[in-house]
Motif scaffolding. Structure first.
Motif, PDB file in Angstrom:
ATOM      1  N   PHE A   5      -0.824  -4.463  -5.752  1.00 51.08           N
ATOM      2  CA  PHE A   5       0.234  -4.129  -6.695  1.00 51.08           C
ATOM      3  C   PHE A   5      -0.276  -4.307  -8.134  1.00 51.08           C
ATOM      4  CE2 PHE A   5       4.504  -5.034  -8.635  1.00 51.08           C
ATOM      5  CZ  PHE A   5       5.014  -3.769  -8.410  1.00 51.08           C
TER       6      PHE A   5
ATOM      7  N   THR B 185       1.358   6.327  -7.251  1.00 53.10           N
ATOM      8  CA  THR B 185       0.167   6.929  -7.834  1.00 53.10           C
ATOM      9  C   THR B 185       0.008   8.399  -7.455  1.00 53.10           C
ATOM     10  OG1 THR B 185      -1.062   6.058  -5.945  1.00 53.10           O
ATOM     11  CG2 THR B 185      -1.143   4.763  -7.968  1.00 53.10           C
TER      12      THR B 185
ATOM     13  N   ASP C  12       0.850  -1.203   0.000  1.00 52.18           N
ATOM     14  CA  ASP C  12       0.000   0.000   0.000  1.00 52.18           C
ATOM     15  C   ASP C  12       0.882   1.248   0.000  1.00 52.18           C
ATOM     16  OD1 ASP C  12      -2.338   1.770   0.499  1.00 52.18           O
ATOM     17  OD2 ASP C  12      -1.220   2.104   2.349  1.00 52.18           O
TER      18      ASP C  12
ATOM     19  N   THR D 178       2.416   1.628  -3.407  1.00 55.84           N
ATOM     20  CA  THR D 178       1.467   2.071  -4.438  1.00 55.84           C
ATOM     21  C   THR D 178       1.113   3.551  -4.259  1.00 55.84           C
ATOM     22  OG1 THR D 178      -0.452   1.354  -3.167  1.00 55.84           O
ATOM     23  CG2 THR D 178       0.448  -0.217  -4.746  1.00 55.84           C
TER      24      THR D 178
ATOM     25  N   THR E  77      -2.337  -8.545 -12.833  1.00 57.08           N
ATOM     26  CA  THR E  77      -2.211  -7.330 -13.635  1.00 57.08           C
ATOM     27  C   THR E  77      -3.032  -7.539 -14.904  1.00 57.08           C
ATOM     28  OG1 THR E  77       0.005  -7.089 -12.759  1.00 57.08           O
ATOM     29  CG2 THR E  77      -0.546  -5.744 -14.665  1.00 57.08           C
TER      30      THR E  77
ATOM     31  N   THR F 207      -2.462  -1.520  -9.223  1.00 58.47           N
ATOM     32  CA  THR F 207      -1.703  -0.296  -9.506  1.00 58.47           C
ATOM     33  C   THR F 207      -0.994  -0.387 -10.848  1.00 58.47           C
ATOM     34  OG1 THR F 207      -1.328  -0.113  -7.150  1.00 58.47           O
ATOM     35  CG2 THR F 207       0.040   1.252  -8.549  1.00 58.47           C
TER      36      THR F 207
END
Ligand code: GLU
Length: 621
Positions: free
Chosen positions: A411, A384, A377, A380, A444, A414
């Motif tokens: 992850f 971001t 977290d 990320t 992903t 993101t």
């Protein structure tokens, strides 16, 4: 006293140092300190248990990398009794599933003695750690396996212990002869249809499982298997799923230590289960498993000395499971762009100029430590937030041993969002075959857009190529270069160059061919005219990739033998200059020689400046 410390990796005595890890000393001190405590009494309601030797005292601790510490009577067998309940509960969950188990047995602490006959308002046992719940667990297994139920249990507990466990027939017979209270509990359960018709057969499974013989060391391995997400750290066998481990440790936490469980969790804070045979298992997730044996029991039926060891261990090392400290900010070891840092591939000047101008187009994030919900977290949020990310993002995982499912989830999301926003993500420091890569790429959305490199350096080189390519400077493999362009021959006149060419021989190599080998005598230097070569250490680590106009093997001027391999990456043409003829030439032409030496000094100085920049940057973290 018998003190042992063994490891699956290296047997004791193979190394002379260190001789005594502090944890072993601590366990020995516990043994010495508590062995003289003769308070408590051996269990006597099962007549055979009265024969236990009250002096017996064994401690074993198994780490999750499979190292085994043992002190005292850690190899003395005794009956597992109620400690079996935790492992049989895990087996029941595995065999009949969570829904069926929950419909049959609760998970609330009863606040009563282990052999209480009271059930919940809806007539289920309170939890699987009291006798009623444990007998119900044995019943669930009996319903699936019938006559094979006990063998199924014995085999599972053996897997937890990492060796085949046997049964103490005398204790089994003794409890069969006297276990009327358990018989009453079982018939009550039959009355409420918690047990099938075969009540006596189920009871026999239960009595037999309680009479399984273990040692403190066995209990430690069993506990360490729970601590290690269900993988026995000594045998490497996945005995039970992580999901079931969490359920099992939960009931151990709330009800594992008889009607002392609340106090235990408050004071010691390590999921544990004890038995009237004098055993205790304690499992601290991702740290260690502890097994103790001492048959003198307190009023709650917990082993007096075992309890003391657990309390001392928890207090001395602050092991309460709810007392955790981890700073997520340590998960990012370095966060930089490639200013002053470049891959080991040497670039043409105009390529280097593009990289110098566009250095902030490549961002490198080096992560360290296990990645989980909290650390990912944090990572990320770094990826971001403002300012927007560089178009090329390298995330290096080489110091990351593992990523949890939660971490991979965050992850992956993101990376997907970054990809949608036009960022090219490159993951380095992982093998494509690794579970880490699998966990990331699975989560992903368009994993094909992700790049994966084993080495950070290769990832940086690839990203640099992208930057050079995007800004129109891509020349890749230049056809050939004139010797004037060689850094080593800078400032040399036509005649001087011609003389060098005369002394040299043209050589050609195929891609993959080794041009020079580490350890060979260093008797020549090379001027690369076309193609690319890579300089690598015997370990495979690349020191540099070179293109036309660059020299290699020049360290031969200073050293007797080659310190690295050089391989042709593409078809290669180069001039090889033998050092002995060059030496003659140097005697005859000291001025040319001086120019070459000055050039060499400049080349080496540039390399040193680059290396210093890297050291400086990394030491800032
Ligand atoms: N076999 C024993 C009983 O059912 C186990 C009790 C225990 O260890 O708590 O009484």
């Amino acid at each position: 006293m018998d003190v042992r410390s063994t490891s699956t990796a290296s047997p004791p005595g193979t190394t002379g140092y260190p001789t005594r890890p502090p944890l072993r000393r601590f366990l020995s001190d516990c043994y010495e300190q508590f062995r003289s405590d003769n308070s408590g009494a051996v269990a006597d309601y099962i007549p055979e248990l009265k024969r236990a030797d009250p002096a017996h005292f064994g401690i074993s601790l198994v780490t999750i990398d499979g190292h085994i510490y043992e002190v005292g009577d850690s190899a003395v067998p005794f009956t597992i009794q109620s400690v079996s309940k935790a492992f049989v509960f895990a087996l029941a969950l595995e065999m009949v599933g969570e829904a069926r188990v929950s419909a049959t047995i609760g998970v609330e602490p009863s606040g009563e003695a282990f052999n209480s006959i009271r059930l919940t308002n809806d007539n289920r046992p309170f939890n699987p750690m009291v006798n009623a719940g444990a007998i119900a667990c044995s019943g669930l297994i009996y319903e699936v396996e019938g006559k094979g139920a006990f063998e199924r249990i014995r085999a599972k507990l053996s897997q937890f212990a990492g060796r085949e466990l046997g049964v103490d027939d005398a204790v089994h017979a003794s409890e069969t002869a006297t276990g009327n209270r358990n018989r009453a509990i079982a018939w009550l359960l039959r009355n409420y249809a918690v047990l099938p018709d075969d009540v006596d057969a189920v009871l026999d499974v239960y009595f037999r499982q309680c009479a399984i013989l273990v040692t403190a060391r066995d209990l430690a391995v069993m506990a360490a298997t729970l601590a290690n997400r269900g993988i026995n750290p000594v045998t490497g066998v996945q005995v039970i799923t992580p999901h079931i481990v969490a359920r099992t440790l939960s009931v151990m936490t709330s009800s594992g230590m008889y009607d002392y469980a609340g106090e235990w969790t408050y004071r010691v804070g390590i999921p544990a289960k004890s038995g009237v045979g004098g055993g205790i298992v304690a499992a601290l997730p991702s740290q260690m498993g502890l097994g103790t044996f001492s048959p003198l029991l307190d009023d709650h039926f917990n082993s007096v000395r075992g309890l003391k060891v657990c309390e001392a261990l928890s207090a001395r090392f602050d092991l309460h499971m709810l007392n955790r400290n981890a700073d997520v900010r340590t998960s990012i070891m370095a966060d930089y762009d490639i200013y002053g840092i470049s891959s080991r591939r040497s670039r043409q000047p105009h390529e280097q100029q593009i990289l110098d101008e566009r250095h902030s187009d490549i961002r490198v994030l080096e992560l360290v430590g296990a990645m989980n919900f909290g650390t990912i977290d944090y990572v990320t949020r770094k990826l971001t937030g403002e300012p927007p990310n560089a178009p090329l993002l390298i995330i290096d995982f080489r110091r990351v041993p593992d990523i949890t499912a939660a971490g991979a989830e965050l992850f992956g999301e993101t990376l997907t969002a970054l990809g949608d926003g036009g960022v090219t993500t490159i993951v380095s420091g992982v093998e494509r075959s690794s579970t880490l890569w699998q966990a990331i790429s699975e989560r992903t959305a368009d994993a094909r857009r992700l790049r994966c490199f084993t080495l950070l350096d290769d990832a940086i080189e690839w990203a640099e190529d992208q930057v050079i390519y995007r800004h129109g400077g891509f020349t890749d493999v230049k056809e050939s270069s004139h010797l004037h362009e060689q850094a080593l021959l800078a400032e040399l006149g036509e005649d001087e160059i011609a003389a060098i060419v005369k002394l040299s021989t043209t050589r050609r190599y195929e891609p993959g061919q080794r041009i020079i080998g580490a350890g060979e005598p260093a008797s020549s230097l090379f001027f690369l005219q076309s193609g690319m070569v890579s300089v690598k250490l015997p370990s495979g680590v690349r020191l540099a990739s070179l293109g036309p106009g660059m020299e290699f093997g020049e360290m031969a001027i200073l050293e007797q033998s080659r310190s690295a391999d050089v391989f042709a990456d593409t078809p290669v043409t180069c001039l090889e200059l033998p050092l002995d003829s060059f030496a003659d030439y140097r005697r005859l032409h000291p001025e040319t020689s001086l120019k070459i030496m000055r050039n060499l000094a400049a080349i080496l100085a540039r390399r040193l400046v680059a290396a210093n920049a890297k050291v400086d940057l990394l030491s800032a973290y």
